[in-house]
Design a protein around this motif. Structure first.
Motif, PDB file in Angstrom:
ATOM      1  N   GLU A  90      19.555 120.096 -44.100  1.00 53.75           N
ATOM      2  CA  GLU A  90      19.535 121.283 -44.957  1.00 53.75           C
ATOM      3  C   GLU A  90      18.703 122.364 -44.277  1.00 53.75           C
ATOM      4  O   GLU A  90      17.757 122.063 -43.536  1.00 53.75           O
ATOM      5  CB  GLU A  90      18.937 120.961 -46.328  1.00 53.75           C
ATOM      6  CG  GLU A  90      19.713 119.924 -47.124  1.00 53.75           C
ATOM      7  CD  GLU A  90      21.045 120.450 -47.643  1.00 53.75           C
ATOM      8  OE1 GLU A  90      21.154 121.674 -47.884  1.00 53.75           O
ATOM      9  OE2 GLU A  90      21.986 119.640 -47.800  1.00 53.75           O
ATOM     10  N   TYR A 121      16.619 126.210 -44.697  1.00 58.34           N
ATOM     11  CA  TYR A 121      15.931 127.153 -45.575  1.00 58.34           C
ATOM     12  C   TYR A 121      15.520 128.378 -44.758  1.00 58.34           C
ATOM     13  O   TYR A 121      15.026 128.234 -43.636  1.00 58.34           O
ATOM     14  CB  TYR A 121      14.685 126.525 -46.195  1.00 58.34           C
ATOM     15  CG  TYR A 121      14.969 125.415 -47.177  1.00 58.34           C
ATOM     16  CD1 TYR A 121      14.922 125.637 -48.550  1.00 58.34           C
ATOM     17  CD2 TYR A 121      15.301 124.136 -46.730  1.00 58.34           C
ATOM     18  CE1 TYR A 121      15.182 124.610 -49.455  1.00 58.34           C
ATOM     19  CE2 TYR A 121      15.569 123.107 -47.627  1.00 58.34           C
ATOM     20  CZ  TYR A 121      15.513 123.354 -48.981  1.00 58.34           C
ATOM     21  OH  TYR A 121      15.771 122.338 -49.867  1.00 58.34           O
ATOM     22  N   VAL A 177      11.573 132.379 -50.139  1.00 59.68           N
ATOM     23  CA  VAL A 177      12.168 131.220 -49.472  1.00 59.68           C
ATOM     24  C   VAL A 177      13.525 130.963 -50.118  1.00 59.68           C
ATOM     25  O   VAL A 177      13.630 130.880 -51.345  1.00 59.68           O
ATOM     26  CB  VAL A 177      11.272 129.977 -49.605  1.00 59.68           C
ATOM     27  CG1 VAL A 177      11.956 128.748 -49.023  1.00 59.68           C
ATOM     28  CG2 VAL A 177       9.937 130.216 -48.915  1.00 59.68           C
ATOM     29  N   TYR A 178      14.551 130.844 -49.281  1.00 54.03           N
ATOM     30  CA  TYR A 178      15.920 130.679 -49.760  1.00 54.03           C
ATOM     31  C   TYR A 178      16.549 129.433 -49.125  1.00 54.03           C
ATOM     32  O   TYR A 178      16.418 129.222 -47.919  1.00 54.03           O
ATOM     33  CB  TYR A 178      16.774 131.896 -49.384  1.00 54.03           C
ATOM     34  CG  TYR A 178      16.366 133.182 -50.062  1.00 54.03           C
ATOM     35  CD1 TYR A 178      17.046 133.646 -51.193  1.00 54.03           C
ATOM     36  CD2 TYR A 178      15.308 133.951 -49.571  1.00 54.03           C
ATOM     37  CE1 TYR A 178      16.697 134.833 -51.810  1.00 54.03           C
ATOM     38  CE2 TYR A 178      14.938 135.140 -50.190  1.00 54.03           C
ATOM     39  CZ  TYR A 178      15.638 135.572 -51.308  1.00 54.03           C
ATOM     40  OH  TYR A 178      15.278 136.757 -51.925  1.00 54.03           O
ATOM     41  N   HIS A 179      17.229 128.656 -49.952  1.00 51.42           N
ATOM     42  CA  HIS A 179      18.010 127.532 -49.450  1.00 51.42           C
ATOM     43  C   HIS A 179      19.385 128.034 -49.056  1.00 51.42           C
ATOM     44  O   HIS A 179      20.037 128.752 -49.831  1.00 51.42           O
ATOM     45  CB  HIS A 179      18.129 126.462 -50.531  1.00 51.42           C
ATOM     46  CG  HIS A 179      19.086 125.360 -50.192  1.00 51.42           C
ATOM     47  ND1 HIS A 179      20.294 125.167 -50.848  1.00 51.42           N
ATOM     48  CD2 HIS A 179      19.023 124.379 -49.248  1.00 51.42           C
ATOM     49  CE1 HIS A 179      20.925 124.135 -50.338  1.00 51.42           C
ATOM     50  NE2 HIS A 179      20.180 123.632 -49.367  1.00 51.42           N
ATOM     51  N   TYR A 180      19.834 127.689 -47.841  1.00 51.49           N
ATOM     52  CA  TYR A 180      21.166 128.102 -47.422  1.00 51.49           C
ATOM     53  C   TYR A 180      22.192 127.129 -47.985  1.00 51.49           C
ATOM     54  O   TYR A 180      22.117 125.918 -47.739  1.00 51.49           O
ATOM     55  CB  TYR A 180      21.285 128.163 -45.896  1.00 51.49           C
ATOM     56  CG  TYR A 180      22.692 128.500 -45.457  1.00 51.49           C
ATOM     57  CD1 TYR A 180      23.255 129.732 -45.772  1.00 51.49           C
ATOM     58  CD2 TYR A 180      23.470 127.577 -44.766  1.00 51.49           C
ATOM     59  CE1 TYR A 180      24.562 130.041 -45.399  1.00 51.49           C
ATOM     60  CE2 TYR A 180      24.773 127.882 -44.388  1.00 51.49           C
ATOM     61  CZ  TYR A 180      25.311 129.112 -44.714  1.00 51.49           C
ATOM     62  OH  TYR A 180      26.607 129.409 -44.358  1.00 51.49           O
ATOM     63  N   GLN A 232      17.747 131.276 -54.077  1.00 51.97           N
ATOM     64  CA  GLN A 232      16.327 131.635 -54.019  1.00 51.97           C
ATOM     65  C   GLN A 232      15.481 130.538 -54.642  1.00 51.97           C
ATOM     66  O   GLN A 232      15.606 130.208 -55.815  1.00 51.97           O
ATOM     67  CB  GLN A 232      16.058 132.957 -54.736  1.00 51.97           C
ATOM     68  CG  GLN A 232      14.626 133.429 -54.556  1.00 51.97           C
ATOM     69  CD  GLN A 232      14.422 134.879 -54.908  1.00 51.97           C
ATOM     70  OE1 GLN A 232      15.227 135.461 -55.616  1.00 51.97           O
ATOM     71  NE2 GLN A 232      13.355 135.466 -54.409  1.00 51.97           N
ATOM     72  N   ARG A 233      14.613 129.958 -53.817  1.00 53.98           N
ATOM     73  CA  ARG A 233      13.710 128.917 -54.301  1.00 53.98           C
ATOM     74  C   ARG A 233      12.405 129.502 -54.797  1.00 53.98           C
ATOM     75  O   ARG A 233      11.806 128.979 -55.733  1.00 53.98           O
ATOM     76  CB  ARG A 233      13.434 127.907 -53.169  1.00 53.98           C
ATOM     77  CG  ARG A 233      14.586 127.011 -52.875  1.00 53.98           C
ATOM     78  CD  ARG A 233      14.787 125.988 -53.987  1.00 53.98           C
ATOM     79  NE  ARG A 233      13.726 124.971 -53.971  1.00 53.98           N
ATOM     80  CZ  ARG A 233      12.969 124.650 -55.013  1.00 53.98           C
ATOM     81  NH1 ARG A 233      13.128 125.259 -56.167  1.00 53.98           N
ATOM     82  NH2 ARG A 233      12.040 123.716 -54.912  1.00 53.98           N
ATOM     83  N   LEU A 239       8.404 124.959 -48.292  1.00 56.18           N
ATOM     84  CA  LEU A 239       9.787 124.911 -48.756  1.00 56.18           C
ATOM     85  C   LEU A 239       9.931 124.331 -50.162  1.00 56.18           C
ATOM     86  O   LEU A 239      11.044 124.254 -50.685  1.00 56.18           O
ATOM     87  CB  LEU A 239      10.626 124.085 -47.773  1.00 56.18           C
ATOM     88  CG  LEU A 239      10.606 124.547 -46.311  1.00 56.18           C
ATOM     89  CD1 LEU A 239      11.506 123.666 -45.463  1.00 56.18           C
ATOM     90  CD2 LEU A 239      11.017 126.019 -46.184  1.00 56.18           C
TER      91      LEU A 239
END
Length: 544
Positions: free
Chosen positions: A115, A117, A132-135, A144-145, A219
């Motif tokens: 995964e 980020y 922080v963003y999860h792809y 957006q986390r 993260l």
């Protein structure tokens, strides 16, 4: 306190395949618990990024460091293309009533435990702001986390990407050996990030000083309330993506400045089969601050300029068309020049992707089984990626190996012929009786300096060695495509059989990954569709 080097060495020994027995795995595949290949964070704001509708990437030569791409401005569109060319979908495959996606970054069994980020500053068009963003590759979107102060991200000349592993995705199929494959995949992904950056005129730098606790905090992987019964993610590494090297240095993001967190991880399988030995390997190989110092990278300029296979494709086209061959035709031959050009892409050079992103000296060499190379006799060869290892490796091997230098003027110290002969049957047997190891133009095993590196660097170096192997694999994938052939990684092989053939009696050297290249055979039953037919372009924000 446990001896972590002993623990990780024991894991490696336990998870070797042998002709008389394989490493422990599940007794058949439980399709009811097959993991969802896509992680999502339910309730997190989702920002769909624009998909590229034209290929305006430069020549594929930029991927091999023999040309330089114009630097793209740091925009949301450029970040979108960066992820599309590194961690995005590449195609949709269909056969009968079944369908599945392929991705830009390869993975063992197409299971994709890795995964990604992004730690981004505020960008025009990204309403979530700095955070922080999860792809999410299925939607080519950013989840957006967390929202973070702009000052805690960077000074605007670049951003950071973190990689993690969901080990269950691999363990579901491969059992105890899965941790190895996860590390291969991290290496492939790291190289994929570097190749994508090259297409945009950017650079990537691995940051080895980050330990696992810091990365987990940054993260949100340590937030038990956001995972619940969902499979946890193992922090692996973080890289700096340098967009404008003429600007100020990108500051490292602070790990504990998040003001608000969003989303809850989805559960990928309803039930799980536990593999305690993997948990032990993860714990033993965690990077801790005291062991975070990188080794000296060595003199990367010792090699002559790279001469990659001639290729008329754009960088984007070459990256997107990469596939893992399922079968080879057993007929296709390549020239000696093409063979050397493919291997040449595995040598570390200062400004050549992907190894200019790697802060360590080369620690893996290639044991090559030549089958169908015009101008080169079939037999056993060695491709040295660090001439300084010649004496140690030669001393460790059988005295009856030839060590006949057969490189060209550009690589007089790289290629050695160890022995002549038709080794197709042996290569097939060595790779768990798989025809792909014999039916290509050549196959190889990646031999790593093993115990000396673990003693010097600590157990965390175990992951690093597999990452380097994955990076070599990604370079071979793209070089093969550029040469008009195709490659595939091989994770199933009999570890000690190769060691015995070479005469390696201890654990100073270990084979960590195998690979093969040749003329692919396509399955006519398979239909190939575009990767993102299920979504429209544009940037939208919603919760899910």
């Amino acid at each position: 306190m446990p001896d972590t080097v002993a623990v990780i060495s024991a894991y490696h020994e336990r998870t070797k395949h042998h002709p008389e027995r394989y490493a422990q795995g599940p007794h058949g595949l439980d399709w009811a618990t097959q993991p969802n290949p896509f992680r999502q964070f339910t309730g997190a704001p989702l920002f769909r990024m624009p998909l590229s509708d034209v290929d305006d990437t430069p020549s594929a030569a930029t991927l091999f460091g023999v040309a330089t791409a114009p630097t793209r401005p740091f925009t949301l569109g450029a970040v979108s293309l960066f992820f599309e060319l590194s961690m995005g979908l590449s195609a949709r495959k269909e056969i009968a009533a079944s369908s599945w996606y392929l991705r830009i970054n390869p993975s063992s069994g197409n299971l994709h435990p890795t995964e990604a980020y992004a730690v981004l500053p505020a960008l025009e068009g990204l309403s979530g702001g700095a955070g922080v963003y999860h792809y999410a590759p299925l939607h080519h979107a950013l989840e957006q986390r967390t929202r973070r102060p702009q000052s805690a991200i960077s000074d605007g000349v670049g951003f950071h990407v973190g990689l993690t592993s969901i080990v269950w995705r691999e363990a579901w199929k491969y059992g105890e050996r899965a941790f190895r494959y996860c590390q291969h995949d991290v290496g492939h992904a790291l190289a994929a990030l570097r190749f994508a950056a090259a297409a945009l005129g950017w650079r990537v730098q691995l940051l080895p000083a980050w330990d696992n606790v810091q990365l987990a905090r940054l993260l949100g992987l340590d937030r038990a309330e956001d995972f619940g019964d969902a499979e946890r993610e193992t922090p692996e590494l973080i890289v700096r993506v340098m967009v404008n090297e003429a600007g100020a240095t990108i500051g490292s993001p602070a790990a504990d400045t998040a003001s608000e967190w969003f989303g809850r991880a989805n559960q990928l399988s309803a039930s799980h089969l536990d593999w305690p030995v993997i948990d032990e390997a993860i714990a033993a190989s965690e990077r801790i601050a005291a062991r975070a110092e990188p080794s000296e990278s060595g003199n990367r300029d010792a090699w002559p300029p790279l001469s990659p296979p001639a290729c008329v494709h754009s960088a984007g086209q070459l990256i997107r068309q990469r596939r893992s061959a399922v079968n080879f035709d057993g007929v296709t031959r390549i020239t000696r020049e093409t063979f050397l050009a493919i291997l040449d892409t595995t040598l570390p050079r200062t400004f050549a992707p992907p190894f200019d992103a790697w802060p360590y000296p080369p620690r893996l060499h290639l044991v090559v089984f030549v089958h169908r190379v015009n101008g080169l006799e079939p037999g056993l060869y060695l491709w040295l990626r660090a001439p300084a290892d010649t004496s140690a490796l030669r001393e460790a091997c059988h005295a009856n190996l030839n060590w006949e230098a057969v490189g060209d003027a550009n690589h007089p110290a790289s290629l050695y012929r160890l022995g002549r002969g038709d080794l197709r049957d042996f290569a097939r047997t060595l790779s768990c009786h798989q025809d792909i190891a014999a039916d290509g133009a050549f196959s190889l095993g990646m031999l790593a300096r093993f115990e000396p590196i673990l003693r010097e660097r600590g157990a965390a170096a175990y992951r690093e060695l597999f990452w380097e192997a994955g990076m070599i694999g990604q370079a071979l994938y793209l070089a093969a495509e550029a040469a008009g052939v195709r490659g595939t990684g091989i994770g199933c092989y009999f570890d000690d059989v190769l060691h015995r053939v070479l005469g390696l009696a201890d654990h100073d050297w270990q084979s960590l990954y195998h690979f093969t290249i040749g003329g692919p055979v396509e399955d006519p039953r398979l239909r190939t569709g575009p990767p993102y037919a299920h979504r429209a372009g544009g940037v939208l924000a919603d919760g899910h």
